[in-house]
Design a protein around this motif. Sequence first.
Motif, PDB file in Angstrom:
ATOM      1  N   SER A  92       0.926  -1.156   0.138  1.00 30.66           N
ATOM      2  CA  SER A  92      -0.035  -0.112   0.059  1.00 30.66           C
ATOM      3  C   SER A  92       0.770   1.131  -0.026  1.00 30.66           C
ATOM      4  O   SER A  92       0.524   1.970  -0.831  1.00 30.66           O
ATOM      5  CB  SER A  92      -0.875  -0.060   1.204  1.00 30.66           C
ATOM      6  N   PHE A  93       1.977   1.255   0.769  1.00 27.85           N
ATOM      7  CA  PHE A  93       2.810   2.409   0.756  1.00 27.85           C
ATOM      8  C   PHE A  93       3.345   2.736  -0.537  1.00 27.85           C
ATOM      9  O   PHE A  93       3.717   3.671  -1.188  1.00 27.85           O
ATOM     10  CB  PHE A  93       3.887   2.318   1.793  1.00 27.85           C
ATOM     11  N   LEU A  94       3.971   1.397  -1.085  1.00 27.29           N
ATOM     12  CA  LEU A  94       4.465   1.386  -2.530  1.00 27.29           C
ATOM     13  C   LEU A  94       3.500   2.002  -3.441  1.00 27.29           C
ATOM     14  O   LEU A  94       3.975   2.656  -4.576  1.00 27.29           O
ATOM     15  CB  LEU A  94       5.142   0.194  -2.947  1.00 27.29           C
ATOM     16  N   ALA A  95       2.454   1.451  -3.570  1.00 23.68           N
ATOM     17  CA  ALA A  95       1.253   1.932  -4.390  1.00 23.68           C
ATOM     18  C   ALA A  95       1.079   3.628  -4.253  1.00 23.68           C
ATOM     19  O   ALA A  95       0.828   4.176  -5.254  1.00 23.68           O
ATOM     20  CB  ALA A  95      -0.079   1.226  -4.098  1.00 23.68           C
ATOM     21  N   LEU A  96       0.894   4.041  -3.029  1.00 18.05           N
ATOM     22  CA  LEU A  96       0.871   5.582  -2.904  1.00 18.05           C
ATOM     23  C   LEU A  96       2.064   6.416  -3.339  1.00 18.05           C
ATOM     24  O   LEU A  96       2.096   7.073  -4.109  1.00 18.05           O
ATOM     25  CB  LEU A  96       0.549   5.612  -1.333  1.00 18.05           C
ATOM     26  N   ALA A  97       3.489   5.476  -3.228  1.00 16.97           N
ATOM     27  CA  ALA A  97       4.597   6.174  -3.938  1.00 16.97           C
ATOM     28  C   ALA A  97       4.324   6.272  -5.279  1.00 16.97           C
ATOM     29  O   ALA A  97       4.641   7.159  -6.103  1.00 16.97           O
ATOM     30  CB  ALA A  97       5.748   5.572  -3.575  1.00 16.97           C
ATOM     31  N   LEU A  98       3.853   5.106  -6.053  1.00 18.81           N
ATOM     32  CA  LEU A  98       3.693   4.982  -7.432  1.00 18.81           C
ATOM     33  C   LEU A  98       2.740   6.228  -8.011  1.00 18.81           C
ATOM     34  O   LEU A  98       2.998   6.653  -9.108  1.00 18.81           O
ATOM     35  CB  LEU A  98       3.374   3.738  -7.750  1.00 18.81           C
ATOM     36  N   ILE A  99       1.585   6.108  -7.138  1.00 22.52           N
ATOM     37  CA  ILE A  99       0.550   7.007  -7.665  1.00 22.52           C
ATOM     38  C   ILE A  99       1.354   8.621  -7.719  1.00 22.52           C
ATOM     39  O   ILE A  99       0.808   9.415  -8.167  1.00 22.52           O
ATOM     40  CB  ILE A  99      -0.507   7.117  -6.558  1.00 22.52           C
ATOM     41  N   HIS A 100       2.023   8.936  -6.722  1.00 20.69           N
ATOM     42  CA  HIS A 100       2.806  10.328  -6.538  1.00 20.69           C
ATOM     43  C   HIS A 100       3.935  10.450  -7.569  1.00 20.69           C
ATOM     44  O   HIS A 100       4.473  11.404  -7.586  1.00 20.69           O
ATOM     45  CB  HIS A 100       3.084  10.621  -5.280  1.00 20.69           C
TER      46      HIS A 100
END
Length: 121
Positions: free
Chosen positions: A8-16
């Motif tokens: 989830s943290f990595l997905a949020l990084a990817l989105i940003h």
Amino acid sequence: METLVRLSFLALALIHLAPAAVLVDPSLVHSLYGVEPAGDIGVLLVHRGALFLAVVAVCVLAAFAPDARRASSLVVAVSVVGFLVVYALAGFPAGSLRTIALADMIALAPLAVVVRAAWRG
């Protein structure tokens, strides 16, 4: 649960990551936002890219350093929820802002996972 939080943290990084890329390639300001990178607003959007790079960095850090998760979840929540509130107050304008809002709405799911993990008792 740990794997889900990390992902989830990595997905949020990817989105940003896309808005952060503006920092290294200012020409993306035009394709992402329809604004010329050389003007005042373009310069502000490139600086915004630097701020998004910070969001990416804290998300990646939090994915692997549980002690950073509370602070990181706050930073990401301000980014995601903050934009959605501003977008709603502006009357849900069309155009590139709608795409950003959609990305942030998608980000709400992994954000809920990381906030819960960071702040549960």
